[in-house]
Design an enzyme around this catalytic site. Structure first.
Site, PDB file in Angstrom:
ATOM      1  CB  SER A 193       5.530 -25.259 -13.822  1.00  0.00           C
ATOM      2  OG  SER A 193       5.350 -23.945 -14.256  1.00  0.00           O
ATOM      3  CG  ASP A 250      -5.280 -24.579 -10.753  1.00  0.00           C
ATOM      4  OD1 ASP A 250      -4.785 -23.490 -11.096  1.00  0.00           O
ATOM      5  OD2 ASP A 250      -4.957 -25.675 -11.265  1.00  0.00           O
ATOM      6  CG  HIS A 251      -6.896 -22.842 -14.335  1.00  0.00           C
ATOM      7  ND1 HIS A 251      -6.438 -21.880 -15.208  1.00  0.00           N
ATOM      8  CD2 HIS A 251      -5.838 -23.672 -14.140  1.00  0.00           C
ATOM      9  CE1 HIS A 251      -5.187 -22.124 -15.535  1.00  0.00           C
ATOM     10  NE2 HIS A 251      -4.782 -23.199 -14.883  1.00  0.00           N
ATOM     11  CG  HIS A 299      -2.811 -26.670 -17.959  1.00  0.00           C
ATOM     12  ND1 HIS A 299      -3.798 -25.767 -18.287  1.00  0.00           N
ATOM     13  CD2 HIS A 299      -2.214 -26.175 -16.851  1.00  0.00           C
ATOM     14  CE1 HIS A 299      -3.795 -24.781 -17.406  1.00  0.00           C
ATOM     15  NE2 HIS A 299      -2.833 -24.995 -16.524  1.00  0.00           N
ATOM     16  N   GLY A 300      -0.678 -30.415 -18.871  1.00  0.00           N
ATOM     17  CA  GLY A 300      -0.650 -31.813 -19.304  1.00  0.00           C
ATOM     18  C   GLY A 300       0.743 -32.331 -19.620  1.00  0.00           C
TER      19      GLY A 300
HETATM   20  P1  13P Z   1       1.042 -29.204 -15.335  1.00  0.00           P
HETATM   21  O1  13P Z   1       0.022 -29.893 -16.192  1.00  0.00           O
HETATM   22  O2  13P Z   1       2.258 -28.848 -16.098  1.00  0.00           O
HETATM   23  O3  13P Z   1       1.333 -29.937 -14.091  1.00  0.00           O
HETATM   24  O4  13P Z   1       0.392 -27.788 -14.904  1.00  0.00           O
HETATM   25  C1  13P Z   1      -0.524 -27.706 -13.848  1.00  0.00           C
HETATM   26  C2  13P Z   1      -1.174 -26.375 -13.763  1.00  0.00           C
HETATM   27  O5  13P Z   1      -0.759 -25.392 -14.350  1.00  0.00           O
HETATM   28  C3  13P Z   1      -2.360 -26.282 -12.911  1.00  0.00           C
HETATM   29  O6  13P Z   1      -2.970 -25.030 -12.962  1.00  0.00           O
HETATM   30  O1  G3H Z   2      -5.392 -26.751 -14.742  1.00  0.00           O
HETATM   31  C1  G3H Z   2      -4.862 -27.830 -14.804  1.00  0.00           C
HETATM   32  C2  G3H Z   2      -4.677 -28.724 -13.662  1.00  0.00           C
HETATM   33  O2  G3H Z   2      -3.774 -29.718 -14.021  1.00  0.00           O
HETATM   34  C3  G3H Z   2      -5.979 -29.279 -13.153  1.00  0.00           C
HETATM   35  O3  G3H Z   2      -6.468 -30.211 -14.027  1.00  0.00           O
HETATM   36  O4  G3H Z   2      -8.893 -29.648 -14.407  1.00  0.00           O
HETATM   37  O5  G3H Z   2      -7.980 -31.965 -14.760  1.00  0.00           O
HETATM   38  O6  G3H Z   2      -8.250 -31.056 -12.454  1.00  0.00           O
HETATM   39  P1  G3H Z   2      -7.986 -30.753 -13.914  1.00  0.00           P
HETATM   40 ZN    ZN Z   3      -2.895 -24.010 -14.784  1.00  0.00          ZN
END
Ligand code: 13P
Ligand code: G3H
Ligand code: ZN
Length: 345
Positions: A228, A83-84, A192-193
């Site tokens: 989401s 992710d990211h 996010h969050g």
């Molecule tokens: P949420 O914070 O809405 O759960 O999003 C998570 C997300 O986009 C992780 O990449």
């Molecule tokens: O990108 C957002 C996800 O909720 C992951 O969060 O970087 O705190 O692990 P995190």
């Molecule tokens: Zn994300």
């Protein structure tokens, strides 16, 4: 079955008009919760780890936990996704660690904060596609910037500034052609969050029209909705009831996600809802049994609470019942397919 390329899940989901939840993990209990939900609903799954998760859990632990999930659930197709990813180097190290899918988030510079130029985004995404596809690994890209900031990731955009960084549908067409990415994360007003919206979102702040327009222009591109989580009131209430402090907040209603799925959204990222479920369950045990000190006393209910929320999302997104029907395609086979699809140079 070994870990599968994410592209296979998304292609199958598109053919069958459903979406696949991508759930974030940091530890064994979260992976177990997702697999319990997947088994109970017969769902194919995407399990994803952020850079922070990889550093928290250590790649080696994470890799072996994922392999355990595969070993214990041979009938469930599982994709493991970065992710990211903030740079090509992060994506390459994920591929070396066995991830079958990576996100090159070139919408931000590698500090994970500063909005990047379009040219930079195309360049880093293209580099990752060129390295990933021969190995059969899927690539998600992002165009436009999400609002907010979470654990250091995000440009911290709010209000008018966030709206100025929504995905431009015309540019999305150009971007997908220029990069060859498999999936495109779009900025439509989510963040996010836990704190996404101050009231139930309307079309002015949650721009589902952007999704519809991108789908009209790019009907074969798999869209990804980040940020989401739905931030259900009942999960927030449990946290607050047992001594927590989460102020009034609204997430992305599940019915809006379902609308997105009708218009090309295939991957739906959810982390916050799992975090809320876990935290509420742990707080409840601590409040009701102050003498408890065996981690299993609170991690078991935490794991069960996360499994419930994941299960509900799997059913709502439509992936339930499809585990056994996803075509079996290995990374090697996927690599050959990309080779055959590649335009002659
Ligand atoms: P949420 O914070 O809405 O759960 O999003 C998570 C997300 O986009 C992780 O990449
Ligand atoms: O990108 C957002 C996800 O909720 C992951 O969060 O970087 O705190 O692990 P995190
Ligand atoms: Zn994300």
């Amino acid at each position: 079955m070994p870990l599968v390329p994410m592209r296979v899940l998304l292609d199958y989901a598109a053919e069958n008009d459903f979406g696949v939840g991508a759930f974030n993990v940091n530890n064994m209990e979260q992976i177990q919760a997702i697999m319990t939900a997947a088994r109970e609903t017969e769902s194919p799954v995407i399990i994803q780890a952020s850079r922070g998760a990889r550093s928290y859990s250590d790649d080696a632990y994470l890799r072996h936990l994922m392999l355990a999930a595969v070993e214990l659930n041979p009938d469930i197709p599982i994709a493991m996704h970065q992710d990211h990813g903030n740079s090509p180097a992060t994506c390459f190290s994920a591929i070396d660690q066995g991830f079958t899918s990576v996100m090159m988030d070139g919408s931000l510079m590698d500090d994970g904060k500063t909005p990047a130029s379009y040219e930079y985004n195309v360049d880093v995404t293209r580099q990752v596609v060129e390295a990933a596809h021969p190995k059969g690994v899927t690539v998600e890209a992002e165009l436009g910037c999400l609002g907010g900031i979470e654990d250091g990731h995000g440009a911290g955009l709010t209000g008018a500034e966030a709206l100025a960084h929504l995905t431009d549908p015309a540019q999305a067409e150009e971007f997908v052609a220029a990069t060859g990415c498999d999936a495109l994360a779009v900025a439509i007003g989510t963040s996010h969050g836990a704190y996404k919206f101050t009231k139930k979102p309307t079309g002015e702040v949650l721009r589902m029209d952007v999704i519809k327009e991108i789908h009209r222009r790019l009907p074969n591109t798999h869209m990804v909705m980040h940020g989401s989580s739905s931030v259900p009131r009942e999960l927030v209430d449990i946290i607050n009831q047992y001594g927590g402090l989460i102020s009034e907040t609204y997430g992305v209603p599940v019915e809006e996600i379902q609308l997105g799925i009708q218009h090309g959204v295939r991957k739906i990222n959810v982390d916050t809802d799992s975090r809320l479920a876990i935290t509420g369950a742990i707080r409840k045990v601590f409040a009701e049994k102050p003498g408890a000190f065996d981690p299993r006393d609170y991690l078991k209910p935490a794991r069960a609470a996360m499994a419930e929320v994941v299960k509900a999302r799997m059913i709502a997104f439509g992936q339930a019942g499809h585990a056994g029907k996803v075509p079996k395609v290995s990374l090697e086979e996927m690599g050959r397919r990309y080779h055959d699809m590649a335009p002659a140079r």
